[in-house]
Design an enzyme around this catalytic site. Structure first.
Site, mmCIF file in Angstrom:
data_model
loop_
_atom_site.group_PDB
_atom_site.id
_atom_site.type_symbol
_atom_site.label_atom_id
_atom_site.label_comp_id
_atom_site.label_asym_id
_atom_site.label_seq_id
_atom_site.Cartn_x
_atom_site.Cartn_y
_atom_site.Cartn_z
ATOM 1 N N GLU A 1 0.883 -1.168 0.000
ATOM 2 C CA GLU A 1 0.000 0.000 0.000
ATOM 3 C C GLU A 1 0.916 1.213 0.000
ATOM 4 O O GLU A 1 1.526 1.535 1.012
ATOM 5 C CB GLU A 1 -0.907 -0.038 1.230
ATOM 6 C CG GLU A 1 -2.158 0.825 1.108
ATOM 7 C CD GLU A 1 -1.887 2.296 1.308
ATOM 8 O OE1 GLU A 1 -1.811 3.029 0.289
ATOM 9 O OE2 GLU A 1 -1.727 2.707 2.452
ATOM 10 N N GLU B 1 3.748 13.112 -5.533
ATOM 11 C CA GLU B 1 2.986 13.052 -4.297
ATOM 12 C C GLU B 1 3.487 14.157 -3.373
ATOM 13 O O GLU B 1 4.690 14.254 -3.114
ATOM 14 C CB GLU B 1 3.141 11.701 -3.611
ATOM 15 C CG GLU B 1 2.352 11.617 -2.312
ATOM 16 C CD GLU B 1 2.404 10.257 -1.658
ATOM 17 O OE1 GLU B 1 1.421 9.875 -0.998
ATOM 18 O OE2 GLU B 1 3.439 9.580 -1.796
#
Length: 452
Positions: free
Chosen positions: A228, A356
């Site tokens: 993840e 990000e």
């Protein structure tokens, strides 16, 4: 090796933690093997009693655990309390549902009887991050332990106080010795841990780089893995949306945990007709957010967890402005604290669009229509989740196929829920946590075939 935990709000020492030696690690892993042999025999009913007790332990000591989160990584105390309560809910969820999840799956064939039996696999290593130091661990631990596996945790080095407390939660709840253990070791020791015969699978929540490194080691030693990783979620606002509602959702989606979340909304893709209105109202809402002492209930914005994180974010802001983005608010750094920042007219090729951004930075992006909005949303190497704000629910559902991410939320921020599978695509990783899917990741689905 010694690890130091420092409060990012005031720079004060929280605690020092000694790392485990190689011999200690081997002993703890050996203990996990012994514990597994007995734990797998414990009935689901008995496991559920202990897991519910873990949830009660969290609720009864919410202030103690929440304070440790806030002290170690700087989250406002109100958000830390919410995190602890969410951990308790995931304990309850798997205590309530594991019996059904692990029931035999009858399949009709030519056999007298054929079915799939669900069995645990052994010790699962969890490499966990600092941004939700309790929740990330519990969403792994609750399904893993309820399935009959045992867990070992390698937590981020700045939240080792949280890691020790999590181990205590399970111990205080009555889980047998060795079923859940906290290991403190350096990156250089990771390969030796993963290749150890006790470890049957690895799950990681973290950066793309960390995921690639751990996934490579898991592959090298043929261990099951779940990743993840990072995200660059799009938050799309159509011209028919309720703008006031969309702004309220958007501020939470970006500024929760001071923006330090893989599933935070980062790219706000706005149809031209409502761009100015949305940005104006977003700026007004962000200006009202209260920063200050993270142990104060009124505080909404705290520091970033470490100074280097604030440094990295500031560099992304500067480079985006140099590339043509407009600074609409914020842009100032003071140590670990980074002022909530809004950039306008962000375009592909700018760090604020392509990368990000792990902090309170909102990138405002124009789209001429819905088609271009989805094209911009898909223009990312990440694939965690997308939010669409609109009053046309039917069309929004129809358009969900335009998104390759692991989640698609309409008129709500992307968030994890114990009842729903959670995970991403592309560089955001693979596999699913939570719901039944999360339990099945570390289960041996054994085929049973009987012929008379």
């Amino acid at each position: 090796m010694e690890y130091t935990s420092t409060n990012p709000y005031n720079g004060k020492l929280v605690a020092k933690h000694r790392g485990h030696t190689s011999d200690e690690i081997n002993s703890l892993l050996a203990l996990s093997q012994v514990a597994f042999k007995e734990w797998r025999k414990v009935s689901i009913t008995e496991r559920a009693k202990l897991m519910r007790r873990a949830g009660e332990e969290l609720r009864e000591n919410v202030e103690v655990y929440a304070e440790m989160i806030t002290l170690e990584m700087g989250k406002p105390i109100s958000e830390s309390r919410s995190e602890i309560k969410k951990c308790a809910s995931v304990c309850d969820y798997y205590a309530d549902n594991t019996q059904d999840f692990l029931a035999d799956e009858i399949i009709s064939t030519e056999a007298s009887k054929s079915f799939v039996k669900h069995e645990p696999i052994g010790t699962v290593l969890a490499v966990m991050p600092w941004n939700f130091p309790f929740w990330q661990v519990f969403r792994f631990a609750a399904p893993t332990l309820m399935a009959g596996n045992v867990g070992v945790l390698k937590h981020a080095s700045n939240v080792l106080g949280c890691a020790k407390m999590i181990e205590e939660v399970f111990s205080n709840a009555g889980f047998p010795s060795g079923v859940f253990q906290n290991l403190i070791f350096d990156h250089e020791q990771t390969e030796n841990v993963i290749k150890h015969e006790a470890i049957k699978a690895v799950t990681l929540t973290g950066s793309e780089g960390a995921g690639a490194a751990i996934a490579a080691l898991a592959g090298k030693y043929l261990k099951k893995s779940l990743m993840e990783l990072g995200g660059n979620n799009a938050f799309i606002v159509w011209k028919d949306a309720n703008i006031d509602q969309a702004v309220e959702i958007a501020v939470k989606a970006r500024m929760l945990n001071c923006g330090q979340s893989c599933i935070a909304a980062k790219r706000f893709i706005l149809i031209d007709e409502i761009y100015e209105e949305f940005v104006s109202k977003f700026l007004s809402a962000v200006a009202k957010l209260k920063s200050g002492d993270t142990l104060d209930d009124a505080t909404q914005i705290g520091p970033l967890a470490r100074k280097d994180l604030a440094d990295d974010l500031h560099e992304q802001v500067k480079k985006s402005i140099e590339a043509g983005a407009e600074l609409l608010a914020g842009g100032n750094q003071n140590g670990c604290f980074y002022e909530p920042t809004v950039l306008g007219n962000v375009k592909p090729g700018m760090p604020a669009f392509d990368e990000e951004t792990f902090g309170p930075l909102a990138a405002m992006i124009r789209a001429k229509d819905i088609d271009e909005a989805f094209e911009l949303a898909e223009n990312s190497k990440y694939g965690l989740g997308v939010t669409v704000c609109t009053t046309n629910i039917d069309l929004a559902l129809e358009m969900s196929a335009r998104v390759s991410d692991g989640a698609y939320f309409v008129n709500e921020l992307v968030k994890s829920d114990p009842r729903l599978p959670f995970g991403g695509t592309k560089k955001s990783g693979y596999g699913r946590e939570l719901a039944k899917d999360g339990m099945m990741e570390f289960i041996n689905r054994k085929t049973i075939y009987v012929k008379k």
